[in-house]
Write a protein that holds these residues in place. Sequence first.
Motif, PDB file in Angstrom:
ATOM      1  N   ASP A 149       0.828  -1.198   0.000  1.00 28.94           N
ATOM      2  CA  ASP A 149       0.000   0.000   0.000  1.00 28.94           C
ATOM      3  C   ASP A 149       0.867   1.254   0.000  1.00 28.94           C
ATOM      4  O   ASP A 149       2.072   1.207   0.266  1.00 28.94           O
ATOM      5  CB  ASP A 149      -0.917   0.032   1.229  1.00 28.94           C
ATOM      6  CG  ASP A 149      -1.997  -1.042   1.183  1.00 28.94           C
ATOM      7  OD1 ASP A 149      -2.328  -1.493   0.058  1.00 28.94           O
ATOM      8  OD2 ASP A 149      -2.497  -1.430   2.247  1.00 28.94           O
ATOM      9  N   LEU A 150       0.228   2.367  -0.302  1.00 23.34           N
ATOM     10  CA  LEU A 150       0.863   3.678  -0.211  1.00 23.34           C
ATOM     11  C   LEU A 150       0.138   4.467   0.869  1.00 23.34           C
ATOM     12  O   LEU A 150      -1.091   4.444   0.943  1.00 23.34           O
ATOM     13  CB  LEU A 150       0.769   4.423  -1.547  1.00 23.34           C
ATOM     14  CG  LEU A 150       1.385   3.727  -2.752  1.00 23.34           C
ATOM     15  CD1 LEU A 150       1.092   4.506  -4.019  1.00 23.34           C
ATOM     16  CD2 LEU A 150       2.891   3.559  -2.567  1.00 23.34           C
ATOM     17  N   ARG A 151       0.911   5.140   1.693  1.00 27.14           N
ATOM     18  CA  ARG A 151       0.332   5.988   2.732  1.00 27.14           C
ATOM     19  C   ARG A 151       0.744   7.422   2.435  1.00 27.14           C
ATOM     20  O   ARG A 151       1.928   7.751   2.449  1.00 27.14           O
ATOM     21  CB  ARG A 151       0.789   5.549   4.116  1.00 27.14           C
ATOM     22  CG  ARG A 151       0.201   6.356   5.262  1.00 27.14           C
ATOM     23  CD  ARG A 151       0.318   5.587   6.565  1.00 27.14           C
ATOM     24  NE  ARG A 151      -0.574   4.425   6.562  1.00 27.14           N
ATOM     25  CZ  ARG A 151      -0.523   3.450   7.474  1.00 27.14           C
ATOM     26  NH1 ARG A 151       0.374   3.499   8.443  1.00 27.14           N
ATOM     27  NH2 ARG A 151      -1.369   2.442   7.406  1.00 27.14           N
ATOM     28  N   VAL A 152      -0.226   8.260   2.138  1.00 24.15           N
ATOM     29  CA  VAL A 152       0.035   9.650   1.793  1.00 24.15           C
ATOM     30  C   VAL A 152      -0.195  10.500   3.038  1.00 24.15           C
ATOM     31  O   VAL A 152      -1.322  10.618   3.521  1.00 24.15           O
ATOM     32  CB  VAL A 152      -0.882  10.122   0.644  1.00 24.15           C
ATOM     33  CG1 VAL A 152      -0.485  11.519   0.191  1.00 24.15           C
ATOM     34  CG2 VAL A 152      -0.820   9.149  -0.537  1.00 24.15           C
ATOM     35  N   TRP A 153       0.900  11.079   3.537  1.00 24.38           N
ATOM     36  CA  TRP A 153       0.852  11.870   4.764  1.00 24.38           C
ATOM     37  C   TRP A 153       0.674  13.341   4.454  1.00 24.38           C
ATOM     38  O   TRP A 153       1.325  13.884   3.562  1.00 24.38           O
ATOM     39  CB  TRP A 153       2.148  11.703   5.549  1.00 24.38           C
ATOM     40  CG  TRP A 153       2.390  10.326   6.071  1.00 24.38           C
ATOM     41  CD1 TRP A 153       3.094   9.332   5.469  1.00 24.38           C
ATOM     42  CD2 TRP A 153       1.937   9.804   7.317  1.00 24.38           C
ATOM     43  NE1 TRP A 153       3.107   8.212   6.251  1.00 24.38           N
ATOM     44  CE2 TRP A 153       2.402   8.469   7.401  1.00 24.38           C
ATOM     45  CE3 TRP A 153       1.183  10.325   8.366  1.00 24.38           C
ATOM     46  CZ2 TRP A 153       2.142   7.655   8.496  1.00 24.38           C
ATOM     47  CZ3 TRP A 153       0.921   9.509   9.465  1.00 24.38           C
ATOM     48  CH2 TRP A 153       1.395   8.198   9.525  1.00 24.38           C
ATOM     49  N   GLN A 154      -0.171  14.015   5.238  1.00 24.73           N
ATOM     50  CA  GLN A 154      -0.282  15.459   5.105  1.00 24.73           C
ATOM     51  C   GLN A 154       0.942  16.167   5.681  1.00 24.73           C
ATOM     52  O   GLN A 154       1.446  17.126   5.108  1.00 24.73           O
ATOM     53  CB  GLN A 154      -1.546  15.965   5.806  1.00 24.73           C
ATOM     54  CG  GLN A 154      -1.752  17.465   5.711  1.00 24.73           C
ATOM     55  CD  GLN A 154      -2.047  17.928   4.287  1.00 24.73           C
ATOM     56  OE1 GLN A 154      -3.180  17.819   3.824  1.00 24.73           O
ATOM     57  NE2 GLN A 154      -1.048  18.447   3.589  1.00 24.73           N
ATOM     58  N   ASP A 155       1.413  15.653   6.815  1.00 25.21           N
ATOM     59  CA  ASP A 155       2.557  16.288   7.480  1.00 25.21           C
ATOM     60  C   ASP A 155       3.728  15.325   7.577  1.00 25.21           C
ATOM     61  O   ASP A 155       4.416  15.251   8.590  1.00 25.21           O
ATOM     62  CB  ASP A 155       2.161  16.792   8.869  1.00 25.21           C
ATOM     63  CG  ASP A 155       1.605  15.685   9.771  1.00 25.21           C
ATOM     64  OD1 ASP A 155       1.363  14.571   9.262  1.00 25.21           O
ATOM     65  OD2 ASP A 155       1.413  15.941  10.964  1.00 25.21           O
ATOM     66  N   GLY A 156       3.968  14.597   6.495  1.00 21.51           N
ATOM     67  CA  GLY A 156       5.010  13.570   6.509  1.00 21.51           C
ATOM     68  C   GLY A 156       6.385  14.104   6.829  1.00 21.51           C
ATOM     69  O   GLY A 156       7.141  13.515   7.602  1.00 21.51           O
ATOM     70  N   GLY A 157       6.757  15.220   6.217  1.00 21.82           N
ATOM     71  CA  GLY A 157       8.093  15.744   6.440  1.00 21.82           C
ATOM     72  C   GLY A 157       8.352  16.093   7.885  1.00 21.82           C
ATOM     73  O   GLY A 157       9.372  15.743   8.470  1.00 21.82           O
TER      74      GLY A 157
END
Length: 231
Positions: A149-157
């Motif tokens: 799967d792919l997890r797209v983070w809003q505040d990943g950085g």
Amino acid sequence: MTFHKRVTRALCVGLNTAVITMEAVIEVPAVTDGSPPPWPVAAMAPGSWLVLNAGCADDQVGLFVAALAGRIEVQPPGGRDEVANALLAEEILIAAGGLQVRDRTIGTVVTPGCCAGLEDWRDWAQVLIGDSPWLGHDPGPEVEVVSDDLRVWQDGGETRHRGRWAGVHVDLPNRALPGLLIGVQRDLVGFLDALTGWATRVGLQQRGTALVEAIDKNFAITAPLDVQPFR
């Protein structure tokens, strides 16, 4: 009705009980600053997101073009023709925005970060070779590979720099990404149709045709989209 005239929608992909969508968006600017645009624009709050597709009304298309013009110098008196001429004289057209990913079941949405541009929307294809594209900063959206799967983070950085992932995110199967990107391109092609109709009704004539071509080129809309399955 031809493909170019059909109202398109972002391709939806089921993930368990979730429904994931991906849409091309621009950040709404404060278009009331300075001289008002020489055509009607949609009343949307600055900092909100305008979704681009074939269903955009004339005032939404007008808002998009006003956002492009807001970044460049327009000769006085700043009317319709002067704005069009200024846009056509630019070597590069850009717009704050990118791709918005939404889980419609739980209402979670990840939007482009600061300084991200719609012109780079194809960079999402980098995920298909295992890389995370630059999606803007503050807070720094990022894509994490989690098994299949792919997890797209809003505040990943921000969270990753603190040694952990946390916060708002959207999950989707990596196999779904090529179809989602194809859906985005379909929406943008539909938006070009809406733009063409708007330019005619506004009275841009030949300038309108040239403007549609310039936007197509600068935002890489109709060029072939090479998306391969995730490796």
